[in-house]
Design a protein around this motif. Structure first.
Motif, PDB file in Angstrom:
ATOM      1  N   THR A  41       0.829  -1.204   0.000  1.00 43.57           N
ATOM      2  CA  THR A  41       0.000   0.000   0.000  1.00 43.57           C
ATOM      3  C   THR A  41       0.867   1.259   0.000  1.00 43.57           C
ATOM      4  O   THR A  41       0.602   2.213  -0.744  1.00 43.57           O
ATOM      5  CB  THR A  41      -0.945  -0.001   1.223  1.00 43.57           C
ATOM      6  N   LYS A  42       1.899   1.249   0.805  1.00 37.45           N
ATOM      7  CA  LYS A  42       2.818   2.393   0.869  1.00 37.45           C
ATOM      8  C   LYS A  42       3.514   2.588  -0.473  1.00 37.45           C
ATOM      9  O   LYS A  42       3.614   3.711  -0.974  1.00 37.45           O
ATOM     10  CB  LYS A  42       3.842   2.157   1.979  1.00 37.45           C
ATOM     11  N   LYS A  43       3.977   1.505  -1.070  1.00 38.82           N
ATOM     12  CA  LYS A  43       4.701   1.589  -2.336  1.00 38.82           C
ATOM     13  C   LYS A  43       3.781   2.037  -3.470  1.00 38.82           C
ATOM     14  O   LYS A  43       4.184   2.822  -4.331  1.00 38.82           O
ATOM     15  CB  LYS A  43       5.355   0.242  -2.662  1.00 38.82           C
ATOM     16  N   SER A  86       1.326   4.068  -3.219  1.00 48.12           N
ATOM     17  CA  SER A  86       1.194   5.526  -3.061  1.00 48.12           C
ATOM     18  C   SER A  86       2.452   6.243  -3.534  1.00 48.12           C
ATOM     19  O   SER A  86       2.369   7.245  -4.255  1.00 48.12           O
ATOM     20  CB  SER A  86       0.912   5.891  -1.609  1.00 48.12           C
ATOM     21  N   GLU A  87       3.607   5.737  -3.143  1.00 49.15           N
ATOM     22  CA  GLU A  87       4.875   6.360  -3.539  1.00 49.15           C
ATOM     23  C   GLU A  87       5.039   6.391  -5.056  1.00 49.15           C
ATOM     24  O   GLU A  87       5.619   7.327  -5.600  1.00 49.15           O
ATOM     25  CB  GLU A  87       6.059   5.613  -2.923  1.00 49.15           C
ATOM     26  N   TRP A 146      -4.566   1.304  -8.628  1.00 49.49           N
ATOM     27  CA  TRP A 146      -4.757   0.176  -7.731  1.00 49.49           C
ATOM     28  C   TRP A 146      -6.203   0.118  -7.229  1.00 49.49           C
ATOM     29  O   TRP A 146      -6.819  -0.950  -7.202  1.00 49.49           O
ATOM     30  CB  TRP A 146      -3.783   0.236  -6.566  1.00 49.49           C
ATOM     31  N   GLN A 147      -6.770   1.260  -6.853  1.00 52.30           N
ATOM     32  CA  GLN A 147      -8.146   1.306  -6.357  1.00 52.30           C
ATOM     33  C   GLN A 147      -9.120   0.817  -7.430  1.00 52.30           C
ATOM     34  O   GLN A 147     -10.052   0.062  -7.134  1.00 52.30           O
ATOM     35  CB  GLN A 147      -8.523   2.730  -5.913  1.00 52.30           C
ATOM     36  N   ASN A 198       2.668   6.653  -7.197  1.00 50.48           N
ATOM     37  CA  ASN A 198       1.500   7.342  -7.781  1.00 50.48           C
ATOM     38  C   ASN A 198       0.588   6.375  -8.552  1.00 50.48           C
ATOM     39  O   ASN A 198       0.058   6.715  -9.611  1.00 50.48           O
ATOM     40  CB  ASN A 198       1.930   8.503  -8.682  1.00 50.48           C
ATOM     41  N   HIS A 258      -1.949   4.834  -6.814  1.00 52.18           N
ATOM     42  CA  HIS A 258      -3.062   4.630  -5.888  1.00 52.18           C
ATOM     43  C   HIS A 258      -4.406   4.519  -6.620  1.00 52.18           C
ATOM     44  O   HIS A 258      -5.174   3.583  -6.372  1.00 52.18           O
ATOM     45  CB  HIS A 258      -3.109   5.742  -4.838  1.00 52.18           C
ATOM     46  N   GLU A 259      -4.693   5.451  -7.511  1.00 52.11           N
ATOM     47  CA  GLU A 259      -5.981   5.410  -8.229  1.00 52.11           C
ATOM     48  C   GLU A 259      -6.076   4.177  -9.126  1.00 52.11           C
ATOM     49  O   GLU A 259      -7.138   3.552  -9.213  1.00 52.11           O
ATOM     50  CB  GLU A 259      -6.169   6.688  -9.051  1.00 52.11           C
TER      51      GLU A 259
END
Length: 134
Positions: free
Chosen positions: A93-95, A97-98, A105-106, A100, A102-103
């Motif tokens: 999860t952290k990676k 986000s790092e 993945w969601q 970019n 996140h969207e």
């Protein structure tokens, strides 16, 4: 709309939350129990035992397989490394986000959850909900 609520119930990993689908009313009911307690189940109807069906919860192995599939699609060594850490969910999860992602993945995860819920509806012969507009 109901399918989205089913998806939220599916992804709720709290041990004391048990969700049921009322097939007649096409609503979702939450039976929140005290930790270590028993389900309340006050809404269950002895006259219609098939009316309420427990909504499954996502399993860790399933979530992990989605992360592996996501990494495989993106071929990112940093994501792969995160999956091999002691706490892969946290590191992944952290990676994400790092990087970019996140969207992305969601969206990927939402598609997986929706497919799983649609399969569950089919397995339980609940077709009328599947046909509702979103």
């Amino acid at each position: 709309m109901l399918i989205e609520k089913l998806m939220v119930a599916y992804m709720d990993t709290k041990d004391n939350h048990i969700y049921y689908l009322d097939k007649n009313e096409q609503t979702i009911l939450l039976d929140a129990i005290e930790p270590g307690g028993l389900p309340n189940l006050e809404f269950l109807d002895a006259e219609e035992p098939e009316r309420f069906i427990e909504i499954p919860k996502v399993m860790s192995v399933e979530s992990f397989s989605w992360m592996v599939e996501f990494e495989s699609f993106h071929q990112n060594s940093e994501l792969l490394h995160a999956l091999n850490e002691d706490e892969p969910f946290e590191h992944f999860t952290k990676k994400v986000s790092e990087l970019n992602l996140h969207e992305t993945w969601q969206t990927f995860q939402k598609d997986k959850v929706k497919s799983r819920i649609e399969l569950w509806l089919t397995e339980n012969k609940i077709k009328e909900i599947q046909k509702q507009p979103e």
